[in-house]
Design a protein around this motif. Structure first.
Motif, PDB file in Angstrom:
ATOM      1  N   THR A  95      -8.380   2.799  -5.927  1.00  0.00           N
ATOM      2  CA  THR A  95      -7.026   3.531  -5.181  1.00  0.00           C
ATOM      3  C   THR A  95      -6.865   1.719  -3.828  1.00  0.00           C
TER       4      THR A  95
ATOM      5  N   THR B 280       1.301   3.850  -2.995  1.00  0.00           N
ATOM      6  CA  THR B 280       1.028   5.790  -2.246  1.00  0.00           C
ATOM      7  C   THR B 280       2.434   6.309  -2.805  1.00  0.00           C
TER       8      THR B 280
ATOM      9  N   CYS C 171       0.543  -1.563  -0.192  1.00  0.00           N
ATOM     10  CA  CYS C 171      -0.015  -0.281   0.112  1.00  0.00           C
ATOM     11  C   CYS C 171       0.852   1.613  -0.279  1.00  0.00           C
TER      12      CYS C 171
END
Length: 436
Positions: free
Chosen positions: A358, A271, A267
């Motif tokens: 996302t 990002t 994650c």
């Protein structure tokens, strides 16, 4: 904000996340109708999140780069299975064996991802269906490799090959002397409630640190703290905490810490890379290839890199899947077949689209999609008197969600083109009127 604006915001949100809200409603209905013990449902949900979260997160970068759902992650899973097979053949056990399998997977997945990216560059606009067909094509080559080449042209030990013939055994055991079962999951297991409190405390601490560093507003800090506090309080209610603590004879639910460290690292990677120059290229290419190309971005090269990253991550995700709690065996010829389909459906359920995704959507989608897998059979049995209906319903949802996402994507694209056309027409009339 006026009532009209609020109504428009709610309507837009419902349209944008219609699939997600539908799945939430169906999930709640199925959990109620199934009659399953909540301890069982929650433990199975966490197990499936442990297994599948990493693979679903591997889809994000190609989506942002405008390449749609990369169903060719199936090929990354194949690379991982080659790595696992060779690790078993070399008799390397435990966490070291997992690292060796990941190391073998890396060059294979990079090479396969490079070929996939090159091919998808030849079918721009049709990447989703193209990657799906590539997965089917690669499966044939995979079967040839495991049935005829391994064990004959490429010699392997008798513990992985078919005795008296060429090819690899249909099922390989990861437990016992193989030592790969729960090689990552089993390193550190922490009770779910303790993990929850630690995560909530970390959110509160991080929110305060960001505010002190002037990286966020006091309103956002207060919101984050309030949400974390409410979650901790709600899960502390005896009726809820008892579900996770195994009260009344249930299983005490634990969290595999190292596995989730890998998930959180991915994650963070997703990002972070979007803030780099390469990540900006991904976004630019995904938004408009023509504009990106005129800006000096090598569009084809950027797309290939996105697919290569996705393929490697999917391969590593498959290794985490295979070693996880509740698996224990390696289905040599079939373990990879549904990887792309289920991962693609899961991320779409979370609210992602063909061109937007996302980390949070991937995790929510995995949670919702697999909640149906756990409850579908029991719910179908109670509603229709036949558990087999649940299996058909699973397949219907898997393909149906993908089909719906493609239809919505095409519809939104048509709506956007229509709006652009009307705006251009209006601007043209305004210019003509001004000239007169």
């Amino acid at each position: 904000m006026t009532n009209r604006n609020i109504g428009k915001t709610v309507t837009d949100n419902l349209k944008k996340y219609a699939v997600t809200y539908l799945f939430i409603a169906i999930s709640v209905l199925f959990i109620i109708v199934s009659g399953l013990d909540m301890n069982y449902v929650c433990s199975q949900l966490l197990l499936r999140l442990n297994r599948n979260a990493f693979i679903v997160l591997a889809l994000i970068i190609p989506i942002i780069a405008g390449m749609g759902i990369n169903f060719a992650i199936t090929i990354g899973a194949m690379a991982a299975q080659i790595g696992l097979l060779l690790t078993i053949n070399w008799k390397i056990t435990g966490f070291t064996g997992i690292l060796v399998a990941a190391a073998v997977t890396l060059p294979l997945a990079l090479f396969f991802g490079f070929l996939i990216g090159k091919l998808l560059n030849k079918m721009k606009g049709q990447e989703t269906i193209g990657s799906l067909i590539l997965g089917y094509f690669a499966n044939g080559a995979y079967q040839l490799l495991f049935l005829f080449i391994f064990g004959s042209i490429i010699p392997l030990n008798s513990n992985v090959t078919i005795v008296g013939s060429s090819g690899v055994q249909n099922t390989l055991n990861l437990t016992g002397s193989t030592g790969l079962y729960m090689a990552v999951d089993g390193i550190l297991q922490v009770p779910f409630m303790i993990s929850l409190y630690v995560v909530c405390a970390a959110i509160i601490l991080w929110s305060v640190v960001k505010y002190l560093r002037k990286k966020t507003s006091v309103h956002k800090m207060a919101t984050s703290i309030a949400i974390a506090a409410v979650i901790a309080i709600v899960f502390s209610i005896p009726a809820i905490s008892g579900i996770f603590n195994g009260v009344n004879g249930g299983r005490r639910i634990t969290v595999p810490v190292v596995t989730w460290i890998f998930v959180l690292l991915l994650c963070t990677f997703n990002t972070f890379i979007m803030k780099t120059r390469l990540g900006q290229k991904f976004r630019a290419v995904g938004q408009n290839r023509t504009v990106a190309n005129s800006s000096g971005i090598n569009v084809d090269r950027t797309r290939v890199i996105a697919i290569m990253i996705s393929t490697v991550l999917a391969g590593w995700g498959q290794i985490l899947f295979m070693q996880s709690d509740g698996i224990g065996t390696f289905q040599t010829y079939a373990a990879h077949e549904q990887v792309g389909l289920y991962a693609g459906a899961a991320i779409l359920v979370g609210g992602a689209s063909i061109d937007r995704a996302t980390n949070l959507q991937a995790l929510i989608g995995t949670f919702l999609f697999h909640s149906l897998f756990i409850t579908a059979q029991s719910a179908a049995s109670n509603m229709f008197g036949d558990a087999a209906v649940g299996e058909y319903f699973r397949a219907f949802l898997s393909y149906g969600v993908i089909a719906l996402a493609l239809v919505l994507y095409a519809w939104r694209g048509a709506q956007q083109r229509k709006a652009d056309s009307l705006r251009l027409e209006s601007d043209s009339k305004a210019k003509v009127a001004k000239a007169k």
